[in-house]
Design a protein around this motif. Structure first.
Motif, PDB file in Angstrom:
ATOM      1  N   VAL A   1       0.863  -1.185   0.000  1.00  0.00           N
ATOM      2  CA  VAL A   1       0.000   0.000   0.000  1.00  0.00           C
ATOM      3  C   VAL A   1       0.898   1.233   0.000  1.00  0.00           C
ATOM      4  O   VAL A   1       1.900   1.284   0.728  1.00  0.00           O
ATOM      5  CB  VAL A   1      -0.916  -0.002   1.237  1.00  0.00           C
ATOM      6  N   VAL A   2       0.539   2.216  -0.828  1.00  0.00           N
ATOM      7  CA  VAL A   2       1.251   3.487  -0.842  1.00  0.00           C
ATOM      8  C   VAL A   2       0.249   4.577  -0.483  1.00  0.00           C
ATOM      9  O   VAL A   2      -0.692   4.849  -1.234  1.00  0.00           O
ATOM     10  CB  VAL A   2       1.903   3.773  -2.210  1.00  0.00           C
ATOM     11  N   GLU A   3       0.435   5.184   0.673  1.00  0.00           N
ATOM     12  CA  GLU A   3      -0.475   6.216   1.161  1.00  0.00           C
ATOM     13  C   GLU A   3      -0.314   7.508   0.365  1.00  0.00           C
ATOM     14  O   GLU A   3       0.693   7.697  -0.321  1.00  0.00           O
ATOM     15  CB  GLU A   3      -0.206   6.477   2.646  1.00  0.00           C
ATOM     16  N   PRO A   4      -1.292   8.431   0.444  1.00  0.00           N
ATOM     17  CA  PRO A   4      -1.151   9.735  -0.210  1.00  0.00           C
ATOM     18  C   PRO A   4       0.152  10.420   0.195  1.00  0.00           C
ATOM     19  O   PRO A   4       0.509  10.431   1.389  1.00  0.00           O
ATOM     20  CB  PRO A   4      -2.372  10.506   0.271  1.00  0.00           C
ATOM     21  N   ASP A   5       0.871  10.939  -0.799  1.00  0.00           N
ATOM     22  CA  ASP A   5       2.168  11.588  -0.605  1.00  0.00           C
ATOM     23  C   ASP A   5       3.215  10.644  -0.024  1.00  0.00           C
ATOM     24  O   ASP A   5       4.256  11.087   0.476  1.00  0.00           O
ATOM     25  CB  ASP A   5       2.050  12.823   0.297  1.00  0.00           C
ATOM     26  N   GLY A   6       2.963   9.341  -0.101  1.00  0.00           N
ATOM     27  CA  GLY A   6       3.899   8.368   0.432  1.00  0.00           C
ATOM     28  C   GLY A   6       4.812   7.796  -0.635  1.00  0.00           C
ATOM     29  O   GLY A   6       4.617   8.012  -1.834  1.00  0.00           O
ATOM     30  N   GLU A   7       5.817   7.042  -0.173  1.00  0.00           N
ATOM     31  CA  GLU A   7       6.749   6.372  -1.062  1.00  0.00           C
ATOM     32  C   GLU A   7       7.134   5.023  -0.479  1.00  0.00           C
ATOM     33  O   GLU A   7       7.146   4.843   0.731  1.00  0.00           O
ATOM     34  CB  GLU A   7       8.044   7.195  -1.259  1.00  0.00           C
ATOM     35  N   ARG A   8       7.446   4.088  -1.359  1.00  0.00           N
ATOM     36  CA  ARG A   8       8.056   2.811  -0.985  1.00  0.00           C
ATOM     37  C   ARG A   8       9.254   2.596  -1.904  1.00  0.00           C
ATOM     38  O   ARG A   8       9.174   2.857  -3.107  1.00  0.00           O
ATOM     39  CB  ARG A   8       7.073   1.651  -1.135  1.00  0.00           C
ATOM     40  N   ARG A   9      10.332   2.085  -1.341  1.00  0.00           N
ATOM     41  CA  ARG A   9      11.538   1.840  -2.136  1.00  0.00           C
ATOM     42  C   ARG A   9      11.739   0.340  -2.293  1.00  0.00           C
ATOM     43  O   ARG A   9      11.678  -0.415  -1.316  1.00  0.00           O
ATOM     44  CB  ARG A   9      12.754   2.476  -1.466  1.00  0.00           C
ATOM     45  N   ILE A  10      11.999  -0.082  -3.535  1.00  0.00           N
ATOM     46  CA  ILE A  10      12.186  -1.493  -3.871  1.00  0.00           C
ATOM     47  C   ILE A  10      13.576  -1.668  -4.467  1.00  0.00           C
ATOM     48  O   ILE A  10      14.003  -0.887  -5.324  1.00  0.00           O
ATOM     49  CB  ILE A  10      11.124  -1.975  -4.873  1.00  0.00           C
TER      50      ILE A  10
END
Length: 250
Positions: free
Chosen positions: A141-150
């Motif tokens: 899940v990516v929240e509003p204004d969020g980031e995930r790094r892969i």
């Protein structure tokens, strides 16, 4: 038709690359307007009005989002890998953004070891679901204004689909490579593989998870695997306009 092989053996540690191949994928015929997609219940998606972006054609007929890659079969020469090319591995992150309830870009390249950032600029939650084959699959899940790094550690043999399980109409495609011999056509349909050395190479053209069959490449057409074999001379090869019929794209 298969071109006659005139393979030049290069010392990758001492000789700067010549060669290279470029061209532009062009659609012949009329492409229907993009159909609107059901936006769901989120207000921001309703306001964005998402449309089917599986075929994106520029004002001069250029076809965007086509993956072009070198794909030798068993027994054919292999192009230099990333470890053989000076300054081969880019370190800057590649970002896949959720914007307007659509993934942007629709098709993107990532090199092994290059960070992939999953971002969300929409005021609603998105999900990013990527079922890799050789890398660990992603479902976050990516929240509003969020980031995930892969971090991706292995190349994939073909483009991999990206989905949002919250907004099921959202799609994108990722190709993961350990060499520089792959590209995505831009909004004008243009692509370039500047580091491909002279010799005979098998090029593959894919879009939306399927081979691009019947694409005119020189005096031949791509086969049912989306492939064509070309001989790259020392001074490089500009294929100019590679034409595909509009009625084969949807």
């Amino acid at each position: 038709m298969k071109f006659i092989l005139a393979l030049t053996i290069l010392s990758v540690s001492a000789v700067a690359y010549a060669g290279g191949v470029s061209g532009r994928v062009v659609v012949v015929g009329d492409v229907p307007a993009a159909e609107p997609l059901p936006p769901g219940k989120d207000v921001c998606c309703q306001e964005a009005g998402p449309a089917d972006e599986s075929v994106v054609v520029g004002p001069e007929g250029g076809l965007a989002n086509v993956f072009v890659s070198v794909e030798p079969r068993r027994g054919e020469p292999q192009p230099p890998a990333a470890s053989d090319v000076a300054n081969s591995g880019p370190n800057e992150p590649v970002t896949l953004t959720n914007h307007g309830c659509a993934f942007s870009p629709r098709a993107l390249m990532v090199r092994v070891g290059q960070p992939l950032v999953l971002a969300n600029s929409d005021p609603t939650m998105h999900n990013v679901d990527i079922n890799f084959v050789r890398n660990r699959s992603v479902n976050v899940v990516v929240e509003p204004d969020g980031e995930r790094r892969i971090d991706l550690q292995k190349p994939e043999s073909r483009p991999v689909a990206v989905r949002c399980n919250v907004h099921t109409y959202m799609r994108a495609w990722i190709m993961v490579r350990n060499d520089p011999h792959a590209a995505v056509t831009d909004k004008t349909g243009r692509f370039e593989l500047p580091e491909l050395p002279p010799g005979e190479w098998r090029l593959r053209f894919w879009r939306e998870g399927q081979p691009l069959v019947g694409l005119a490449v020189g005096d031949q057409s791509t086969d049912d695997r989306g492939e064509a074999v070309l001989t790259i001379p020392n001074d490089g090869l500009d294929l100019r306009d590679l034409k595909v019929a509009a009625d084969t794209l949807r």
